[in-house]
Design a protein around this motif. Structure first.
Motif, mmCIF file in Angstrom:
data_model
loop_
_atom_site.group_PDB
_atom_site.id
_atom_site.type_symbol
_atom_site.label_atom_id
_atom_site.label_comp_id
_atom_site.label_asym_id
_atom_site.label_seq_id
_atom_site.Cartn_x
_atom_site.Cartn_y
_atom_site.Cartn_z
ATOM 1 N N ASP A 288 -23.062 7.817 -17.559
ATOM 2 C CA ASP A 288 -23.559 9.075 -18.156
ATOM 3 C C ASP A 288 -25.147 8.875 -18.184
ATOM 4 O O ASP A 288 -26.134 10.047 -18.120
ATOM 5 N N GLU A 289 -25.653 7.694 -18.654
ATOM 6 C CA GLU A 289 -27.018 7.375 -18.763
ATOM 7 C C GLU A 289 -27.684 7.736 -17.265
ATOM 8 O O GLU A 289 -28.916 8.220 -17.095
ATOM 9 N N ASP B 41 -26.725 9.465 -15.065
ATOM 10 C CA ASP B 41 -26.858 10.928 -14.587
ATOM 11 C C ASP B 41 -28.117 11.543 -15.307
ATOM 12 O O ASP B 41 -28.861 12.430 -14.634
ATOM 13 N N GLY C 120 -18.974 13.968 -14.395
ATOM 14 C CA GLY C 120 -19.368 13.409 -15.369
ATOM 15 C C GLY C 120 -19.472 14.452 -16.817
ATOM 16 O O GLY C 120 -19.793 15.577 -16.396
ATOM 17 N N THR C 121 -19.295 13.904 -18.131
ATOM 18 C CA THR C 121 -19.169 14.845 -19.114
ATOM 19 C C THR C 121 -20.433 15.966 -19.249
ATOM 20 O O THR C 121 -20.310 16.983 -19.842
ATOM 21 N N ASP C 122 -21.598 15.447 -18.814
ATOM 22 C CA ASP C 122 -22.856 16.066 -19.157
ATOM 23 C C ASP C 122 -23.460 16.833 -17.853
ATOM 24 O O ASP C 122 -24.640 17.015 -17.986
#
Length: 262
Positions: free
Chosen positions: A74-75, A77, A182-184
DNA sequence: AACCAGGCCAACCGCCCAATT
DNA sequence: CAATTGGGCGGTTGGCCTGGT
């Protein structure tokens, strides 16, 4: 004027890796006296280091809120997205990643992400990862944050916002070996976009963003309508001006970044 | 086991800017 | 207004580690 040679090059001061004892002295001093006054700190703390070195050590390694360990996907991305928006503004990028330092992100970018992005760019053909999609669907290599524009448009719910976002997430899943999705990821359609618009409406209702938007455009010598809508083309140096914002305008930039990371 | 190459990352360096003197 | 100081930033370096030969 006012510039001296590197403080670390003065005689009698330690250089190189910090010892556990030096770390302890520095931490102990800051816990008792707080941060700041870096130039005077080494003497008071009993360290044979220059102030800059102390600050760097504290900021990049000793601070209690620093997150150690691997960068998560996540980071990962997020860094790529922020870099596409901000370029090598590592402190700004780090500001969006709690517990990460600019130095760490810079190192991570240089050793991991820059290569990955380069490969992506080589392989991706037209949809280059670092390109910014501008309003008419063309792409630009200049890293101008044209994606911020729809934020100030009145009819943001119907103008194809996703097509203006600074990054395409379309190639994300492929080169990451399963890390994709990814969720974001930036919303491109459906419910996510609706949520995004709702979020914008809330922010607009607060009055913070529209007013600031207009002010910022004026600050940047951009033309804008009464309601803060940007109505002309971004000038070549405007992005640089944007990134040099301070104070309230800087807060606006932060808000824009927030918006793009929803 | 020894050597080498490449990657990683902490630390340094040089520059800039704002605040202070 | 100029000089100085303090702090921050991005770029770069160099030592350590690891994997390959």
């Amino acid at each position: 004027m006012g510039r001296t040679s590197s403080c670390c090059s003065k005689g009698g001061l330690h250089k190189g890796p910090w010892t556990a004892r030096e770390d302890a002295l520095l931490v102990n001093y800051i816990q008792q006296n707080g941060e700041g006054h870096w130039r005077a700190l080494p003497k008071k703390a009993g360290l044979l280091r220059c102030g800059k070195s102390c600050r760097l050590r504290w900021m990049n390694y000793l601070r209690p809120d620093i997150k150690r360990g691997n960068i998560t996907t996540d980071e990962d991305d997020l860094i790529i997205k922020l870099h596409s928006l901000l370029g090598n503004r590592w402190s700004l990028i780090a500001g969006r990643l709690p517990g990460r330092t600019d130095n760490e992100i810079k190192n991570y970018w240089n050793s991991h992400l820059s290569k990955r992005v380069a490969i992506t760019k080589d392989n991706a053909g037209e949809t280059k990862k670092e390109n910014i999609i501008i309003e008419n669907g063309e792409t630009s290599n200049t890293r101008k944050p044209i994606g911020i524009l729809p934020f100030c448009n009145e009819d943001n719910s119907s103008n194809g916002m996703a097509s203006r976002l600074p990054l395409s997430s379309g190639n994300q899943g492929g080169d990451n070996g399963g890390g994709g999705g990814g969720t974001d990821q930036l919303a491109v359609n459906g419910d996510e976009e609706i949520q995004k618009v709702k979020g914008m409406e809330e922010l607009e209702e607060s009055g913070d963003l529209f007013g600031g938007c207009e002010g910022m455009y004026k600050e940047l010598s951009w033309n804008c309508s009464e309601n803060g809508e940007r109505i002309d083309e971004i000038e070549d140096d405007s992005y640089q001006q944007l990134l040099n914002l301070h104070g309230e305008d800087y807060i606006q930039l932060e808000s824009f970044i927030d918006y793009f990371l929803i």
